[in-house]
Design a protein around this motif. Structure first.
Motif, short mmCIF file in Angstrom:
data_model
loop_
_atom_site.label_atom_id
_atom_site.label_comp_id
_atom_site.label_asym_id
_atom_site.label_seq_id
_atom_site.Cartn_x
_atom_site.Cartn_y
_atom_site.Cartn_z
N PRO A 31 0.82 -1.22 0.00
CA PRO A 31 0.00 0.00 0.00
C PRO A 31 0.85 1.26 0.00
O PRO A 31 2.05 1.23 0.29
N HIS A 50 -3.88 -2.71 -7.99
CA HIS A 50 -4.46 -3.07 -6.69
C HIS A 50 -5.70 -3.96 -6.81
O HIS A 50 -6.16 -4.52 -5.81
N HIS A 89 -2.74 -5.96 3.41
CA HIS A 89 -3.07 -5.32 2.13
C HIS A 89 -3.07 -6.36 1.00
O HIS A 89 -3.98 -6.37 0.14
N ARG A 103 -6.12 -7.47 -1.48
CA ARG A 103 -5.96 -7.34 -2.93
C ARG A 103 -6.30 -8.66 -3.62
O ARG A 103 -6.95 -8.67 -4.67
#
Length: 901
Positions: free
Chosen positions: A141, A328, A872, A876
């Motif tokens: 991120p 992402h 993260h 994703r």
């Protein structure tokens, strides 16, 4: 043979287990960077060190079973090569380990002796990034990468500034010890022969414990805070941006790197793997298109190619923008990467941009200097022009005005009088008080020789001098300027105009030697012995061509080029009676008009082409006619007549066609239409030739069939690797502005050639500026303001003088004419690719670019960042899985729509 303990040590720094799925093996860059510089015994001591926990030799000795003295020796050797940090704490050396990047990789490469001895260290650093970069794409991120862009501070002045941890001054204020070192990324690139032209020396600033380490181990020199500030300022002035190591915790870092997008391994995350989130700051660029003038300065400075030129005017039809994919929420593999990012940087979007900049061979920011002139900022306008063209006063008088030929305003009424605006601006160069002298960007110091002082050679000298090279220009004639001085009459280009702009080069430190013919008075080899590192050969096409007709050897027959040279050198020949001029180009027109001024009672110019196909500019043909030069179109000479060795006349036949079906020169004559014109003098102006002499004797440089010099079309490097070229000697006779454009490219190439490890092409901006499609514009509702013009020059009066009687716009005319500009180009931003560095803002003179805070990510801490990244990456993965079928269906539907269309 594998160094087993060194391999164990590579795994320790990597925080992996040897033999595990992610473990380092002997083929991995983590091992290869250590193998040539580290012994197993050094690694044994290093194995006892801890991540960011300081230990003395006394602490380590019992763990590795060696004496304190031997342990100290090994740890010190480890620190010198870059395998460990070392600081002195209360008189005792304390050692510890860090992460690979930013950490040991940079430390190893920044040992000057090691990188020189083992270029594979740079290769390993490069390979490490190539190994990790693809794996990280989309999985980290904003704010959690190992390196992070920090905005140029002036770019976030005012309301947008909200976090001191994103200000350079905060880190400088927080520290007391500073060092200055080479850039590790550029050092690696250089070791591989892949330098981008941005040099490594004195680029990166270390602070605190890192500075102490760099100073102690000889990697960097100690500097003051004030000196660090100056390094930052110089970097920003030269288009560089800043990165900081990002794992020290919020508001903390141990270094400030001054980076370029074409050399930095951290920036490669954004550019090669199209993953800017991993490196970006909290800011993104915003463009005010109403203020933007498409000068292109920001485009060429942007490190991620997020800025490109486009069109500002409304289109009759706009194609829908393709839908963008992002790492992402999308599978991000090879098909999304840009491995050629160092050579394929684009300067315009697909739609194209303003025609004036595109059509100018030097790609000057024309729309920009018109806007500055409109605001009365004439000094700024001159500075903008001279970023590309060091001779605006010269070009303001002789330019072919390709920019005006395709000006969008011309599709409404008449083109903008661009050349007259430039001429007005450039008048400042005529006075020493207002003359623009560019600031020296660097101080590279190496001696470079320029052979020939025409526009190409002088331009090359100008840009090399800006980089601090010691430039000497050799000119065989007694006067400087090449064909500017010797081939253009003073009534078009007065000598004081040329000399004033050459004086700028003198103030920049360029040395001139006139009356020296290289190849005759001194050779290239002798110049090499004197220390010259490279040569720019730009001797021009200063010899005239004859027709090959019988009788050309009589005294009264001369080439136009030789005639103009004699006049310009003050050796004015006396012409009496009738003079004939053969040729239809601009030079032939100059010859004819000059002949009137040196005594010819009548002058007739004859050429093969019809009036509408003459190579000469229509305006210059009209000026010649106003000075009583008779133009006879469609006639070609067949015989030169003489009696007793004295010219009496020339026989001509009517020309039916000049070119054949393939467009090649193959004139066809009508034998039934023949005439003889009596003449006292004949001046032949049908082309120019190159006289090489012995300049290239013993050289590997090669010539083409037309005697031009063979060279690479991008780099202008010849087969003799230290010889570069440009101008007429490369292209054949063209315009000064073409030579000027090539002179700048020659300077770029020479800089790269004489600096170790620099590629001639990597990181080089290919200035492919292209015009938009004017057929797809809505050109309605504009005024019909008339084009401004200078006062008419009476031909009867002009033919009596060698003074340039053409006037210059008044300030009121400048205001009126600049207001006619449509401002049809603008810069546009790919906001996703923007990393918020602010380099673009330092180039904009119009307040059209600002940074806006759009993210709110704090700095990362090594102790907690792994959990943040894992969280993260898992989110994703879910997004990619959920979106995948929908994206597949959407692509199928788009494909079907495209087929139906």
């Amino acid at each position: 043979m594998v160094k087993e303990t060194v391999l164990d040590f590579a795994n320790k720094i990597s925080r992996t287990k040897r033999g595990s799925r992610g473990g380092v093996t002997e083929v991995d860059p983590e091992y290869k960077i250590l193998e040539p510089i580290m012994t197993d015994e050094m690694a044994e001591a290093g194995m006892q060190l801890k991540l960011r926990e300081k230990m003395s030799a006394a602490d380590v000795a019992p763990l590795c079973g060696k004496s304190v003295e031997r342990t100290e020796e090994l740890l010190w050797e480890l620190a010198v090569v870059g395998g460990a940090f070392v600081n002195e704490v209360e008189g005792v050396n304390k050692y510890w380990l860090d992460v690979w990047v930013p950490g040991h990789m940079e430390m190893i490469v920044n040992n000057k002796e090691l990188i020189a001895k083992y270029p594979q260290l740079g290769e390993a650093f490069d390979a490490f990034g190539k190994k990790r970069g693809p794996m990280a794409a989309g999985n980290i991120p904003v704010g959690s990468g190992p390196m992070r862009v920090i905005p140029i501070e002036t770019a976030i002045d005012g309301d947008t500034r909200s976090a001191s941890y994103e200000e350079v001054s905060k880190y400088l204020a927080d520290n007391d010890v500073f060092s200055l070192s080479d850039c590790a990324c550029r050092a690696s690139r250089e070791a591989m022969g892949e330098g981008c032209g941005h040099l490594k020396e004195n680029m990166c600033i270390q602070m605190g414990h890192a500075a102490e380490y760099y100073i102690k181990t000889g990697r960097g020199k100690k500097i003051t805070r004030e000196e660090a500030v100056e390094v930052i300022k110089q970097a920003e002035a030269n288009g560089l941006m800043h990165n900081i190591p990002n794992f020290d915790g919020s508001g903390k870092t141990h270094a400030i790197c001054n980076c370029c997008g074409c050399g930095c391994f951290a920036m490669r995350l954004a550019t090669q793997w199209q993953n800017p989130d991993m490196i970006r700051s909290n800011y993104q660029v915003r463009i005010d298109e109403e203020k933007c003038v498409a000068c292109g300065e920001c485009v060429e400075a942007c490190p991620t190619n997020a800025m490109r030129l486009g069109k500002k005017l409304c289109a009759s039809t706009d194609a829908p923008a393709p839908e963008r994919e992002y790492p992402h929420d999308t599978e991000w593999g090879d098909d999304k990467f840009n491995p050629d990012y160092r050579t394929n940087k684009a300067v315009v979007f697909e739609e194209g941009s303003a025609p004036c900049k595109a059509e100018c061979p030097a790609h000057i920011g024309i729309q920009g200097y018109i806007k500055l002139a409109a605001q009365g900022r004439y000094q700024d306008a001159l500075a903008l022009i001279k970023k590309e063209n060091p001779f605006p006063a010269v070009c303001g008088r002789i330019c072919p005005r390709k920019c005006e030929s395709d000006c969008t305003r011309g599709d409404i009424d008449e083109p903008i009088a661009i050349d007259e605006i430039k001429k007005f601006i450039a008048q400042q160069d005529m006075n020493a008080e207002t003359r623009y002298i560019p600031t020296k960007r660097w101080d590279h110091g190496k001696p470079i020789a320029i052979v020939g002082s025409g526009p190409a050679g002088l331009t090359c000298a100008y840009f090399l001098a800006m980089d601090g090279y010691k430039v000497t220009v050799f000119e065989k004639q007694p006067a400087l300027g090449g064909m500017l001085t010797l081939g253009i009459p003073s009534y078009r280009l007065e000598k004081d105009v040329i000399n004033a702009e050459i004086d700028v080069l003198r103030e920049m430190g360029v040395t001139f030697q006139t009356g020296v013919e290289v190849g005759k008075d001194i050779t290239l080899d002798q110049l090499r012995e004197q220390g010259f590192k490279a040569f720019y050969v730009a001797i021009g096409a200063q010899a005239g061509r004859k027709l090959g007709l019988e009788g050309e050897d009589v005294e009264e027959v001369k080439t136009g080029v030789d005639f103009l040279r004699e006049v310009n050198l003050g050796n004015t020949p006396e012409l009496k009676g009738k003079t004939l001029v053969i040729g239809g180009g601009n030079v032939a027109i100059d010859v004819a008009r000059t002949a009137k001024r040196v005594g010819a009672e009548s002058v007739e110019l004859l050429c093969l082409e019809g009036r509408g196909r003459m190579p000469a500019h229509e305006e210059e043909v009209a000026e010649a006619e106003s000075e009583d030069v008779l133009i006879s179109n469609g006639w070609g000479p067949t015989r030169i007549l003489s009696e007793n060795g004295k010219l009496t006349g020339v026989e001509f036949k009517a020309c039916l066609s000049v070119l054949d079906a393939q467009g090649k020169f193959a004139p066809v004559f009508d034998d039934a239409q023949v005439k003889v014109i009596p003449a006292d003098h004949l001046l032949i102006s049908v082309g120019q030739a190159i006289h090489w002499g012995d300049l290239l004797a013993g050289s590997d440089a090669e010539l083409n069939g037309n005697q031009t010099l063979k060279a690479d079309a991008l780099t202008f490097q010849t087969a003799q690797e230290d010889v570069f070229t440009g101008g007429d000697v490369y292209t054949g006779p063209r315009f000064a502005i073409d030579a000027i454009a090539q002179g700048k490219e020659g300077a770029i190439s020479i800089h790269r050639f004489v600096q170790h490890g620099q590629s001639m092409v990597i990181g080089r901006v290919k200035r492919d500026y292209r015009s938009f499609d004017k057929q797809n514009l809505l050109l309605q509702g504009y005024d019909r303001a008339p084009r401004q013009a200078t006062a008419h020059v009476c031909g009867k009066q002009a033919q009596k003088s060698f003074r340039d009687l053409r006037g210059t716009f008044t300030e009121a005319q400048i205001k009126a004419e600049t207001a006619r500009c449509l401002g049809c180009g603008t810069v546009k931003a790919d906001e996703f690719m923007c990393v918020g560095c602010g380099a673009c803002t330092t180039k904009c003179k119009f307040g059209a670019i600002k940074l806006e805070r759009v993210f709110d990510a704090d700095g990362a801490d090594l102790k907690t960042v792994k959990k943040v990244i894992i969280k993260h990456a898992l989110k994703r993965k879910v997004r990619v899985t959920v979106n995948k079928p929908f994206k597949k269906i959407k692509k199928i539907m788009q494909s079907d729509q495209a087929k139906r269309a």
